[in-house]
Motif scaffolding. Structure first.
Motif, mmCIF file in Angstrom:
data_model
loop_
_atom_site.group_PDB
_atom_site.id
_atom_site.type_symbol
_atom_site.label_atom_id
_atom_site.label_comp_id
_atom_site.label_asym_id
_atom_site.label_seq_id
_atom_site.Cartn_x
_atom_site.Cartn_y
_atom_site.Cartn_z
ATOM 1 N N ALA A 166 80.208 -59.844 -37.561
ATOM 2 C CA ALA A 166 81.109 -59.472 -36.478
ATOM 3 C C ALA A 166 80.666 -57.725 -36.703
ATOM 4 C CB ALA A 166 81.933 -59.412 -36.648
ATOM 5 N N ARG A 167 80.094 -57.301 -37.898
ATOM 6 C CA ARG A 167 80.006 -55.688 -37.839
ATOM 7 C C ARG A 167 78.406 -55.634 -36.843
ATOM 8 N NH1 ARG A 167 76.597 -51.963 -41.908
ATOM 9 N NH2 ARG A 167 77.698 -49.670 -40.587
ATOM 10 N N GLN A 168 77.877 -56.039 -37.822
ATOM 11 C CA GLN A 168 76.060 -56.322 -36.424
ATOM 12 C C GLN A 168 76.296 -56.731 -34.811
ATOM 13 O OE1 GLN A 168 74.034 -59.317 -39.139
ATOM 14 N NE2 GLN A 168 74.197 -58.662 -40.910
ATOM 15 N N LYS A 169 77.446 -57.113 -34.588
ATOM 16 C CA LYS A 169 77.465 -57.280 -33.336
ATOM 17 C C LYS A 169 78.051 -56.599 -32.518
ATOM 18 C CE LYS A 169 79.086 -61.040 -29.785
ATOM 19 N NZ LYS A 169 79.973 -61.994 -29.316
ATOM 20 N N ALA A 170 79.098 -55.762 -33.506
ATOM 21 C CA ALA A 170 79.878 -54.299 -32.441
ATOM 22 C C ALA A 170 78.567 -52.987 -32.667
ATOM 23 C CB ALA A 170 80.856 -54.439 -33.622
ATOM 24 N N LEU A 171 77.693 -53.196 -33.413
ATOM 25 C CA LEU A 171 76.525 -52.079 -33.837
ATOM 26 C C LEU A 171 75.324 -52.491 -32.469
ATOM 27 C CD1 LEU A 171 76.213 -51.059 -37.512
ATOM 28 C CD2 LEU A 171 77.545 -50.054 -35.003
ATOM 29 N N SER A 172 76.019 -53.415 -31.564
ATOM 30 C CA SER A 172 74.635 -53.823 -30.922
ATOM 31 C C SER A 172 74.469 -53.728 -29.391
ATOM 32 C CB SER A 172 74.451 -56.171 -30.849
ATOM 33 O OG SER A 172 74.125 -56.290 -32.041
ATOM 34 N N PRO A 173 73.770 -53.173 -28.648
ATOM 35 C CA PRO A 173 74.100 -52.629 -27.839
ATOM 36 C C PRO A 173 74.163 -53.971 -26.543
ATOM 37 C CG PRO A 173 72.769 -51.307 -28.873
ATOM 38 C CD PRO A 173 72.488 -52.425 -30.005
ATOM 39 N N THR A 174 72.951 -54.859 -26.984
ATOM 40 C CA THR A 174 73.112 -55.772 -25.865
ATOM 41 C C THR A 174 74.148 -56.806 -26.403
ATOM 42 O OG1 THR A 174 70.685 -56.082 -26.829
ATOM 43 C CG2 THR A 174 71.496 -57.668 -25.447
ATOM 44 N N HIS A 175 75.200 -56.368 -26.639
ATOM 45 C CA HIS A 175 75.841 -57.260 -27.170
ATOM 46 C C HIS A 175 77.534 -57.023 -26.372
ATOM 47 C CE1 HIS A 175 75.274 -60.902 -29.125
ATOM 48 N NE2 HIS A 175 74.355 -60.111 -29.839
ATOM 49 N N HIS A 176 77.257 -55.361 -25.373
ATOM 50 C CA HIS A 176 77.961 -54.377 -25.195
ATOM 51 C C HIS A 176 77.343 -53.812 -23.730
ATOM 52 C CE1 HIS A 176 80.399 -53.215 -28.598
ATOM 53 N NE2 HIS A 176 79.299 -53.425 -29.574
ATOM 54 N N ALA A 177 76.684 -54.814 -23.602
ATOM 55 C CA ALA A 177 76.697 -54.460 -22.412
ATOM 56 C C ALA A 177 76.985 -54.871 -20.681
ATOM 57 C CB ALA A 177 74.465 -55.608 -21.637
ATOM 58 N N ALA A 178 77.676 -56.034 -20.920
ATOM 59 C CA ALA A 178 78.943 -56.007 -19.519
ATOM 60 C C ALA A 178 79.436 -54.082 -19.446
ATOM 61 C CB ALA A 178 79.984 -56.666 -19.939
ATOM 62 N N ALA A 179 79.690 -54.135 -18.593
ATOM 63 C CA ALA A 179 80.685 -52.771 -17.682
ATOM 64 C C ALA A 179 82.085 -52.549 -18.905
ATOM 65 C CB ALA A 179 80.620 -52.845 -16.488
ATOM 66 N N PRO A 180 81.551 -50.924 -19.190
ATOM 67 C CA PRO A 180 81.270 -50.308 -18.430
ATOM 68 C C PRO A 180 80.078 -49.668 -19.042
ATOM 69 C CG PRO A 180 83.075 -49.636 -19.427
ATOM 70 C CD PRO A 180 82.825 -51.171 -19.765
ATOM 71 N N ASN A 181 78.936 -49.130 -18.591
ATOM 72 C CA ASN A 181 77.733 -48.623 -19.657
ATOM 73 C C ASN A 181 77.354 -47.236 -18.690
ATOM 74 O OD1 ASN A 181 77.210 -50.733 -21.173
ATOM 75 N ND2 ASN A 181 76.570 -52.120 -19.414
ATOM 76 N N ALA A 182 76.563 -46.162 -19.375
ATOM 77 C CA ALA A 182 75.696 -45.503 -18.494
ATOM 78 C C ALA A 182 75.163 -45.824 -17.491
ATOM 79 C CB ALA A 182 74.376 -44.729 -19.597
ATOM 80 N N PRO A 183 75.268 -45.019 -16.042
ATOM 81 C CA PRO A 183 74.477 -45.134 -14.875
ATOM 82 C C PRO A 183 73.767 -46.187 -14.911
ATOM 83 C CG PRO A 183 75.524 -43.249 -14.738
ATOM 84 C CD PRO A 183 75.028 -43.166 -16.187
ATOM 85 N N ALA A 184 72.438 -45.993 -15.937
ATOM 86 C CA ALA A 184 71.052 -45.835 -15.505
ATOM 87 C C ALA A 184 70.143 -46.412 -17.153
ATOM 88 C CB ALA A 184 70.393 -45.215 -14.926
ATOM 89 N N PHE A 185 69.238 -47.349 -17.573
ATOM 90 C CA PHE A 185 68.495 -47.328 -18.224
ATOM 91 C C PHE A 185 66.864 -47.532 -18.343
ATOM 92 C CE2 PHE A 185 72.093 -47.949 -20.104
ATOM 93 C CZ PHE A 185 73.368 -48.313 -21.739
#
Length: 345
Positions: free
Chosen positions: A257-276
């Motif tokens: 659960a902590r590993q997932k919480a620290l994974s940008p891919t698992h947070h990639a649904a909005a909101p995010n910074a505007p562009a990568f």
């Protein structure tokens, strides 16, 4: 002789060791033989193997390696002094000795964009001066941008969550002094390499870190991760366990659960910074992780470009950081064009 050259190349610390320093600290033959027995001769895996397994070497060999690293640090410190002489300002953004940044201002009479860089080092090492690469500050100043490079608290004394909070806190400090430093707070991009790539991607996808510093994604125009390989931490724990397993366990623990919480891919649904702009070299795990992050961001309707460059293994991994800003390095004009578009919008 061929094996010796491979060992020396594999142990070079991201280009910081000059030829003169290498000659002064040439490893004894017995130590080179120990290293070959322990790690083999594959230069793409040598440095990771040494980081993980150097305690298995004899005491004299470990001392020889420490002497070699000390020589490289001396060269890096010389570069750091040169950096400060070129006009960088060191600014504290917290009370911990590591919560400091170097701000390289562009000569300007009006607010100008900011590129904020976060160094790599496996979340447990690295420095704002000797892990940044020598081209970035002068190049981005030449493009009309301020450049800042931050230190942050390191594992195991700090957690990865605290490191991401440090990235946000460093940005908040600079924006709080935007008028004095002539920073255009509407035009800021986060950039990071390796572990730093993971941290800027995490700050760019999980809004809690900016929110904790009193900021939001309105304060960031974009994020440029350079050859990270931990955007999906649970997947990476399995992928690269042989070489870097201890480093990942130290940083991310064993709780899925902590590993997932620290994974940008698992947070990639909005909101995010505007562009990568997600850049990688030809490492299997880094390529897969970069493409995975880009795909997840696009599914969340975030503008994400993924682009690969030549460079194999850890040598390529170091090169994209060391040479970014060099006009002859292929990634430099790609980043320049992306920054110009991001800052002009």
């Amino acid at each position: 002789m061929r094996t010796t050259r491979m060992i020396i190349a594999g142990l070079a610390v991201c280009g910081a060791v000059t030829a003169m320093a290498q000659e002064r600290t040439r490893l004894p033959a017995e130590c080179r033989q120990e290293i070959v027995r322990l790690c083999g001769t594959d230069r793409s895996e040598m440095r990771s193997c040494m980081i993980e397994k150097r305690e298995n070497l004899s005491a004299p060999c470990r001392q020889s390696l420490r002497d070699r690293v000390q020589a490289s640090r001396g060269d890096a410190q010389g570069e750091a002094r040169q950096s400060l002489r070129r006009g960088a300002q060191e600014i504290a953004y917290g009370s911990d000795p590591l919560q400091k940044l170097d701000f390289h201002p562009v000569s300007t009479d009006r607010p100008s964009p900011l590129v904020l860089f976060v160094h790599g080092g496996g979340w447990k090492r690295g420095d704002k001066r000797n892990a940044t690469g020598g081209f970035k500050a002068p190049h981005y100043n030449g493009q009309g941008y301020h450049f800042a490079s931050i230190n942050y608290r390191l594992v195991p004394e700090a957690t990865v969550e605290q490191q991401a909070a440090d990235v946000a806190a460093a940005l908040a400090k600079l924006l709080a002094e935007a008028d004095r430093l002539k920073i255009d707070r509407r035009r800021v991009v986060l950039m990071g390499h390796s572990a730093g790539a993971h941290l800027v991607a995490l700050v760019g996808t999980d809004p809690q870190y900016l929110r904790g510093a009193g900021l939001s994604y309105r304060d960031v125009k974009g994020v440029i991760p350079l050859d990270g390989a931990a955007y999906d931490v649970p997947a990476q724990m399995d992928e690269n366990a042989r070489l870097m397993g201890d480093t990942y366990k130290q940083a991310f623990g064993t709780d899925p659960a902590r590993q997932k919480a620290l994974s940008p891919t698992h947070h990639a649904a909005a909101p995010n910074a505007p562009a990568f702009l997600i850049l990688h070299v030809q490492r299997r795990d880094g390529t897969a992780q970069s493409k995975g992050l880009g795909e997840a961001l696009r599914k969340g309707d975030t503008d994400a470009t993924v682009q690969g460059f030549e460079g194999r293994g850890l040598q390529g991994h170091a090169e994209i950081n060391r040479r970014l800003g060099d006009p002859d390095y292929p990634a430099t004009p790609v980043v320049d064009a992306w920054l110009k578009k991001a800052f002009d919008e």
